[in-house]
Enzyme design. Structure first.
Site, PDB file in Angstrom:
ATOM      1  N   GLU A 192     -10.352   1.433  -7.845  1.00 16.85           N
ATOM      2  CA  GLU A 192      -9.848   0.194  -7.252  1.00 16.85           C
ATOM      3  C   GLU A 192      -8.332   0.068  -7.431  1.00 16.85           C
ATOM      4  OE1 GLU A 192     -11.486  -2.505  -5.454  1.00 16.85           O
ATOM      5  OE2 GLU A 192     -12.649  -0.679  -5.183  1.00 16.85           O
ATOM      6  N   THR A 252      -2.691   2.208  -1.120  1.00 13.89           N
ATOM      7  CA  THR A 252      -2.672   3.673  -1.017  1.00 13.89           C
ATOM      8  C   THR A 252      -3.830   4.137  -0.134  1.00 13.89           C
ATOM      9  OG1 THR A 252      -1.761   3.817  -3.257  1.00 13.89           O
ATOM     10  CG2 THR A 252      -2.672   5.833  -2.322  1.00 13.89           C
ATOM     11  N   LEU A 293       1.046   9.065  -6.101  1.00 16.90           N
ATOM     12  CA  LEU A 293       0.280   7.898  -5.681  1.00 16.90           C
ATOM     13  C   LEU A 293       1.195   6.709  -5.398  1.00 16.90           C
ATOM     14  CD1 LEU A 293      -2.876   7.825  -7.986  1.00 16.90           C
ATOM     15  CD2 LEU A 293      -2.856   7.923  -5.499  1.00 16.90           C
ATOM     16  N   ARG A 349     -18.158   6.222  -5.109  1.00 14.50           N
ATOM     17  CA  ARG A 349     -19.224   5.336  -4.653  1.00 14.50           C
ATOM     18  C   ARG A 349     -20.561   5.663  -5.327  1.00 14.50           C
ATOM     19  NH1 ARG A 349     -18.322   3.955   1.790  1.00 14.50           N
ATOM     20  NH2 ARG A 349     -16.451   2.676   1.436  1.00 14.50           N
TER      21      ARG A 349
END
Length: 298
Positions: free
Chosen positions: A55, A61, A98, A43
Site C-alpha cells: 500500500e 507509483t 520508487l 493479493r
C-alpha cells in the site's frame, strides 16, 4: 475523517443515484472487476505487514514499478522486526527508483514504533493504524480490507474513478465527501478484499481505455514535473549519500549534484538552495551532518 473508519452501513436513501440503483451498481462492479482482474503478488495474503508495504509503495507509483520492488523489499525485510532493525541506508537503497523517499522512512519508523512496544505484528484496528507514521485513512483501510477481510472505507484513485464514472458521469469537482457515503454503503461485509480488488481493477481498466473519471474529483491534480524539481534534487542527494557509506563532504556532495544537473542541461545548484536541501534532509532524518560530512542516518 481520520478519527474513525466511517460508518460502513446500508443506506437505502442514497439510491438510486441518477439512473443507477444499488444492486445494479454492485453487480456491474463485480462483473467488470472480474474481467479486468490483475493477479498481483500482494493479493490474497493475510500478512498485514506485507500488505502495508504494498500500500505504501503504491502511493503515487505505477503498479508495474511496484511489482519489481515489493518482492525484493520483502526478501530483505521479511518481517516488521527485520525492517525495524534494518539500517536507514539499506532501506533507502532498496527504495531507489520508487521515488518519494519519505514513504520509506515513514515505513521504517512505523516498524520501529510497533516493535518498540514488544509487538511483532501491526495493530488490527483503524485508529491504532492511523496513529503510526506514514499511515493515513486510506492506507489503514487497505490493510484492514486486504489483510484482515474487515469492511472499511477505502478511498483510492481507481476506486474514485469507478464511483465517479458510474454514479456522477456528468459532474465535475466532486469532493470525496460526496463519494464516501456510497463507498461506505457498498463496502462488502463478506468479501471486502475481493470487492476492492474489483473496484481497483475496474477503475484501472477505465483509465486504460482512455477515460480518466478521476479528473472530475476535487482531489485530482496533474503531477508536477520531476526532472529539475526540488524533489529530484533531494532524491539525487540521497543517492549521492548512499554511494558514500563512510560519508562525503558538503563540498563534494555539492559538486556531485552540480555534475548531475549540468549533465542534464540544467544550471548548477546555488549555494542557498543546496544548503536548504541538506537542511531538509537532515531535519527529516535522511542524513546526518557533522563537521561538514554528510552520512546517511542510521
Amino acid at each position: 475523517m481520520a478519527s474513525s473508519t466511517y460508518n460502513v452501513v446500508r443506506n437505502d436513501a442514497l439510491w438510486p443515484c441518477g439512473d443507477v440503483d444499488r444492486a445494479a451498481f454492485i453487480a456491474r462492479v463485480w462483473e467488470e472487476g472480474a474481467e479486468a482482474y490483475r493477479d498481483l503478488p500482494w493479493r490474497g495474503i493475510d500478512d498485514a505487514y506485507a500488505v502495508l508495504v504494498s500500500e505504501v509503495m503504491l502511493q503515487q507509483t505505477q503498479v508495474s514499478r511496484v511489482e519489481r520492488y515489493w518482492t525484493r523489499f520483502l526478501e530483505a525485510f521479511p518481517t516488521l522486526q527485520a525492517l525495524a532493525e534494518g539500517s536507514v541506508s539499506d532501506v533507502l537503497a532498496l527504495w531507489q527508483g520508487l521515488g518519494y523517499n519519505r514513504r520509506a522512512l515513514a515505513l521504517k519508523r512505523a516498524a520501529v514504533e510497533v516493535t518498540a512496544t514488544g509487538a511483532t505484528e501491526l495493530p488490527a484496528t483503524f485508529n491504532e493504524l492511523i496513529a503510526l507514521p506514514g499511515i493515513g485513512p486510506a492506507t489503514a483501510a487497505g490493510v484492514l480490507a486486504f489483510a484482515h477481510q474487515k469492511p472499511a472505507v477505502y478511498v483510492e484513485t481507481n476506486v474514485r474513478a469507478v464511483f465517479l464514472h458510474e454514479l456522477f458521469p456528468d459532474a465535475s469537482k466532486v469532493p470525496d465527501a460526496d463519494l464516501i457515503p456510497y463507498i461506505a454503503d457498498t463496502a462488502s461485509q463478506t468479501d471486502p478484499r475481493g470487492w476492492y480488488y474489483a473496484l481497483l481493477d475496474f477503475g484501472a481498466q477505465l483509465k486504460k481505455s482512455g477515460q480518466n473519471p478521476s479528473r472530475a474529483s476535487t482531489t485530482y491534480a496533474r503531477q508536477s514535473a520531476f526532472e529539475g524539481s526540488r524533489r529530484q534534487k533531494r532524491a539525487e542527494l540521497v543517492r549521492i549519500a548512499l554511494k558514500h557509506a563512510r560519508g562525503i563532504t558538503l563540498d563534494e556532495a555539492h559538486r556531485a549534484l552540480d555534475a548531475t544537473e549540468l549533465s542534464e542541461g540544467r544550471e548548477a545548484v546555488a549555494d542557498e538552495l543546496f544548503a536548504s536541501l541538506i537542511a531538509d534532509l537532515e531535519r527529516e532524518g535522511f542524513v546526518n551532518v557533522n563537521d561538514g560530512i554528510i552520512i546517511v542516518a542510521e
